[in-house]
Design a protein around this motif. Structure first.
Motif, short mmCIF file in Angstrom:
data_model
loop_
_atom_site.label_atom_id
_atom_site.label_comp_id
_atom_site.label_asym_id
_atom_site.label_seq_id
_atom_site.Cartn_x
_atom_site.Cartn_y
_atom_site.Cartn_z
N ASP A 222 0.89 -1.18 0.03
CA ASP A 222 -0.17 0.01 0.11
C ASP A 222 0.93 1.28 0.20
O ASP A 222 1.45 1.50 1.03
N LEU A 223 1.09 1.81 -1.09
CA LEU A 223 1.96 2.86 -1.16
C LEU A 223 0.84 4.23 -1.37
O LEU A 223 -0.14 4.29 -1.77
N PRO A 224 1.30 5.42 -0.39
CA PRO A 224 0.55 6.42 -0.30
C PRO A 224 0.58 7.30 -1.77
O PRO A 224 1.17 7.16 -2.32
N PRO A 225 -0.73 8.16 -1.87
CA PRO A 225 -0.83 8.87 -3.03
C PRO A 225 -0.04 9.95 -3.19
O PRO A 225 0.74 10.39 -1.91
N GLY A 226 0.37 10.44 -4.32
CA GLY A 226 1.34 11.63 -4.44
C GLY A 226 1.48 11.94 -5.88
O GLY A 226 0.09 12.16 -6.48
N LEU A 227 2.25 12.26 -6.54
CA LEU A 227 2.08 12.69 -7.87
C LEU A 227 1.95 11.51 -8.96
O LEU A 227 2.24 10.48 -8.73
N GLU A 228 0.94 11.82 -9.75
CA GLU A 228 0.57 10.70 -10.80
C GLU A 228 0.56 11.54 -12.32
O GLU A 228 0.29 13.04 -12.25
N PHE A 229 0.75 10.95 -13.35
CA PHE A 229 0.91 11.42 -14.58
C PHE A 229 0.21 10.76 -15.69
O PHE A 229 -0.02 9.31 -15.37
N ASP A 230 -0.56 11.30 -16.70
CA ASP A 230 -0.96 10.20 -17.90
C ASP A 230 0.32 9.94 -18.53
O ASP A 230 -0.05 8.72 -19.19
N THR A 231 1.24 10.67 -18.79
CA THR A 231 2.28 10.07 -19.87
C THR A 231 3.71 9.56 -19.09
O THR A 231 3.99 9.87 -18.23
N PRO A 232 4.31 8.80 -20.13
CA PRO A 232 5.59 8.35 -19.66
C PRO A 232 6.64 9.36 -19.29
O PRO A 232 7.37 9.11 -18.32
N PHE A 233 6.79 10.15 -19.93
CA PHE A 233 7.77 11.57 -19.87
C PHE A 233 7.54 11.87 -18.53
O PHE A 233 8.27 12.27 -17.73
N GLY A 234 6.17 12.35 -17.90
CA GLY A 234 5.93 13.03 -16.64
C GLY A 234 6.49 11.91 -15.78
O GLY A 234 7.04 12.73 -14.66
N VAL A 235 6.21 10.79 -15.72
CA VAL A 235 6.81 9.70 -14.66
C VAL A 235 8.27 9.66 -14.63
O VAL A 235 8.82 9.95 -13.77
N SER A 236 8.62 9.52 -15.69
CA SER A 236 10.20 9.45 -15.79
C SER A 236 10.93 10.63 -15.47
O SER A 236 11.99 10.55 -14.99
N ASP A 237 10.59 11.55 -16.13
CA ASP A 237 11.11 12.78 -15.72
C ASP A 237 11.30 13.35 -14.27
O ASP A 237 12.21 13.76 -13.82
N MET A 238 10.02 13.13 -13.43
CA MET A 238 10.11 13.37 -11.98
C MET A 238 11.00 12.30 -11.43
O MET A 238 11.62 12.81 -10.27
N VAL A 239 11.23 10.86 -11.77
CA VAL A 239 12.40 10.22 -11.26
C VAL A 239 13.74 10.93 -11.36
O VAL A 239 14.36 10.83 -10.55
N ALA A 240 13.86 11.27 -12.64
CA ALA A 240 15.19 11.86 -13.06
C ALA A 240 15.61 13.29 -12.17
O ALA A 240 16.62 13.23 -11.76
N ARG A 241 14.51 13.73 -11.97
CA ARG A 241 14.79 14.81 -10.80
C ARG A 241 14.72 14.64 -9.48
O ARG A 241 14.82 15.55 -8.71
N GLY A 242 14.77 13.38 -9.18
CA GLY A 242 14.82 12.95 -7.66
C GLY A 242 13.73 13.03 -6.97
O GLY A 242 13.92 12.87 -5.59
N LYS A 243 12.60 13.16 -7.55
CA LYS A 243 11.38 13.37 -6.76
C LYS A 243 10.63 12.00 -6.25
O LYS A 243 9.52 12.15 -5.51
#
Length: 322
Positions: A222-243
């Motif tokens: 069970d992982l708490p809610p937070g950032l979510e995106f429709d697109t692959p770029f949104g997800v991957s870019d946030m990881v690359a930014r260390g978020k």
């Protein structure tokens, strides 16, 4: 004599006369433009109103004004007449081995890899080609309502009859983490990772997001809610930014076009989760085109995307195949 229930309430010639009056706002001017007599125009409109059972024009004003029902009829009649005028052209193109129009939907995680190859293939088979990218759910709905002729996505519509399906590629879900983050090797370590880093999600509007959430529930994670995106770029870019970290797929990561040093990738701990991207089209309507397009997509995807992914992530091996 009673009207048969299956009888259409109008024919195309009557609709053409009606549209002529809509444009001219006058029976007399419409008659001149259509090379008909005014009584013939008036009779056509009167018959149309009688068959439908509503008034289409307000005859108490000059020039003639459309009623609300008449405005709706004008919109629908314009579409019908336009479609009818294109039929002969479409048939002639088909006789020459070309379609007049083909509309394809493409899931956004394949947009970078396959938009060009699909367009190049289809333009050799049709005069007018439309390639639309977005979420699979929207494309499935558009195919059902005949606003698309085929789509490539993560839903093969297996519960709906009347469609042909051709698999394009199968790929595993993987972990994507910031570069210096320790890789979780078990479900327990995955939960521990989530206590330090936010989990970045695909939204529940996407089938990818739904499948990931179902998998996590099966693992009792069970992982708490937070950032979510429709697109692959949104997800991957946030990881690359260390978020945070994310669960994604190799092709989704390739779609984001990040540098190899921007993120760290690893197999998903626990039971493996995969997705299959499939070309779906209405059965027997496009001949061999869907099958031939599938072959072209497989070949292009292997060369442009899958081979480089296997090189950068050797542990994928046979889990990534077209």
């Amino acid at each position: 004599m009673a009207t048969r229930p299956t009888r259409l309430p109008f024919d195309l010639h009557v609709l053409e006369a009606f549209l002529g009056v809509c444009e001219a706002r006058s029976m007399a001017l419409a008659a001149q433009k259509l090379a008909m007599t005014q009584p013939a125009i008036s009779q056509a409109v009167a018959d149309l109103e009688a068959r439908i059972g509503v008034k289409l024009f307000d005859r108490s004003v000059r020039p003639l004004a459309l009623t609300p029902a008449g405005e709706l009829m004008r919109q629908r009649a314009s579409a019908l007449i336009s479609e009818a005028r294109q039929i002969a052209t479409a048939i002639r193109h088909t006789a020459r081995g070309r379609l007049a129009l083909i509309r394809a939907g493409l899931v956004d995680s394949l947009s970078r890899a396959l938009t060009g190859p699909i367009a190049t293939f289809l333009v050799s088979h049709a005069e007018h080609v439309s390639v639309q990218s977005g979420l699979t759910a929207a494309h499935a709905g558009a195919l059902l309502t005949r606003n698309l002729d085929l789509f490539i996505g993560v839903d093969d519509m297996s519960d709906v009859e009347g469609f042909d399906r051709h698999e394009i590629v199968t790929e595993p879900y993987i972990l994507v983490l910031p570069p210096k983050q320790k890789i979780p090797r078990s479900v327990e370590e995955l939960e521990a990772c989530a206590e330090k880093l936010p989990f970045i999600r695909y939204s529940a509007r996407s089938k990818t997001g739904i499948d990931i959430e179902r998998h996590l529930r099966r693992l009792h994670v069970d992982l708490p809610p937070g950032l979510e995106f429709d697109t692959p770029f949104g997800v991957s870019d946030m990881v690359a930014r260390g978020k945070g970290f994310a669960i994604t797929t190799p092709i989704c990561l390739a779609e984001a076009a990040l540098s190899g040093s921007d993120v760290r990738t690893a197999p998903l701990p626990g039971p493996q989760l995969k997705r299959t991207l499939t070309l779906v089209s209405r059965k027997q309507e496009l001949g061999t085109l869907p099958r031939d397009l599938t072959k072209a997509c497989k070949s292009s995807l292997e060369a442009s995307t899958l081979a480089p992914l296997r090189t950068s992530m050797p542990w994928l091996d046979a889990d990534l195949r077209a």
